[in-house]
Design a protein around this motif. Structure first.
Motif, PDB file in Angstrom:
ATOM      1  N   LYS A 143       0.834  -1.207   0.000  1.00 40.93           N
ATOM      2  CA  LYS A 143       0.000   0.000   0.000  1.00 40.93           C
ATOM      3  C   LYS A 143       0.873   1.264   0.000  1.00 40.93           C
ATOM      4  CE  LYS A 143      -3.815   2.171   2.489  1.00 40.93           C
ATOM      5  NZ  LYS A 143      -4.733   2.094   3.621  1.00 40.93           N
ATOM      6  N   VAL A 144       1.893   1.286   0.843  1.00 37.30           N
ATOM      7  CA  VAL A 144       2.808   2.436   0.892  1.00 37.30           C
ATOM      8  C   VAL A 144       3.588   2.527  -0.424  1.00 37.30           C
ATOM      9  CG1 VAL A 144       4.854   3.395   2.038  1.00 37.30           C
ATOM     10  CG2 VAL A 144       2.988   2.435   3.403  1.00 37.30           C
ATOM     11  N   ASP A 146       2.737   1.408  -3.389  1.00 36.58           N
ATOM     12  CA  ASP A 146       1.834   1.847  -4.461  1.00 36.58           C
ATOM     13  C   ASP A 146       1.688   3.368  -4.457  1.00 36.58           C
ATOM     14  OD1 ASP A 146       1.324  -0.697  -5.492  1.00 36.58           O
ATOM     15  OD2 ASP A 146      -0.530  -0.947  -4.347  1.00 36.58           O
ATOM     16  N   LYS A 147       1.548   3.936  -3.281  1.00 33.44           N
ATOM     17  CA  LYS A 147       1.405   5.395  -3.169  1.00 33.44           C
ATOM     18  C   LYS A 147       2.685   6.093  -3.624  1.00 33.44           C
ATOM     19  CE  LYS A 147      -0.005   9.051  -0.101  1.00 33.44           C
ATOM     20  NZ  LYS A 147      -0.560   9.466   1.153  1.00 33.44           N
ATOM     21  N   ASN A 148       3.823   5.576  -3.187  1.00 30.12           N
ATOM     22  CA  ASN A 148       5.100   6.157  -3.604  1.00 30.12           C
ATOM     23  C   ASN A 148       5.314   6.012  -5.107  1.00 30.12           C
ATOM     24  OD1 ASN A 148       5.734   6.924  -1.006  1.00 30.12           O
ATOM     25  ND2 ASN A 148       7.049   5.160  -0.612  1.00 30.12           N
ATOM     26  N   GLU A 150       3.203   6.145  -7.476  1.00 30.82           N
ATOM     27  CA  GLU A 150       2.470   7.153  -8.232  1.00 30.82           C
ATOM     28  C   GLU A 150       3.380   8.323  -8.594  1.00 30.82           C
ATOM     29  OE1 GLU A 150      -1.163   8.367  -6.269  1.00 30.82           O
ATOM     30  OE2 GLU A 150      -1.708   6.286  -5.857  1.00 30.82           O
TER      31      GLU A 150
END
Length: 157
Positions: A143-144, A146-148, A150
């Motif tokens: 999850k972390v 995936d955000k990074n 982006e």
């Protein structure tokens, strides 16, 4: 475990200069040859759970990047659904993306989870796969990451 991960992130930052590299294709871990996965077969990773070097005689192009395979059958499998065989985070180190940086990987250090494969940095100073596994929470790390990703997928280095 959290202290280990935080310490490891700091360690990653300290060795960045020897590992990070510039490239034109920001979202793929490739060199000037445009060959993905250092020539390893994406079908082998996902379908067989093996790191197998491909053969240039069995090559496909997808999004201006070349992929090698171990056989004509693997090439055919890939060509039917290339998106399925794309490495997570463009083939950059999953733990590095979690930590906020792009790192080259050791093509033999990977895991397959939920129908996707993740590659990891491994050198004398750091085994990123073991750090990922030591956290024992794939979904949280992803999850972390995936955000990074982006942001990182749009930047050089």
């Amino acid at each position: 475990m959290k202290i280990l991960v935080k310490t490891s992130i700091l360690g990653l930052a300290l060795i960045v200069s020897s590992i990070v590299f510039a490239q034109d294709n920001k979202a793929n871990n490739i060199d000037n040859s445009n060959i993905a996965l250092q020539g390893y077969s994406p079908v082998s990773y996902l379908d067989l759970g093996l790191a197998q070097i491909g053969n240039k005689n069995f090559k496909s192009e997808y999004n201006k990047v070349y992929y090698y395979f171990t056989s004509a059958a693997q090439k055919t499998t890939f060509d039917k659904n290339p998106a399925k065989y794309m490495p997570e985070f463009g083939g950059f180190c999953a733990f590095g993306i979690y930590a906020g940086a792009k790192f080259r990987v050791d093509p033999n250090k990977f895991i397959v989870e939920d129908g996707k494969y993740y590659l990891y940095l491994n050198n004398v100073e750091l085994d990123a796969k073991q750090l990922w596994l030591a956290e024992n929470n794939h979904n949280k790390l992803k999850k972390v990451a995936d955000k990074n990703w982006e942001k990182l997928s749009k930047t050089h280095n």
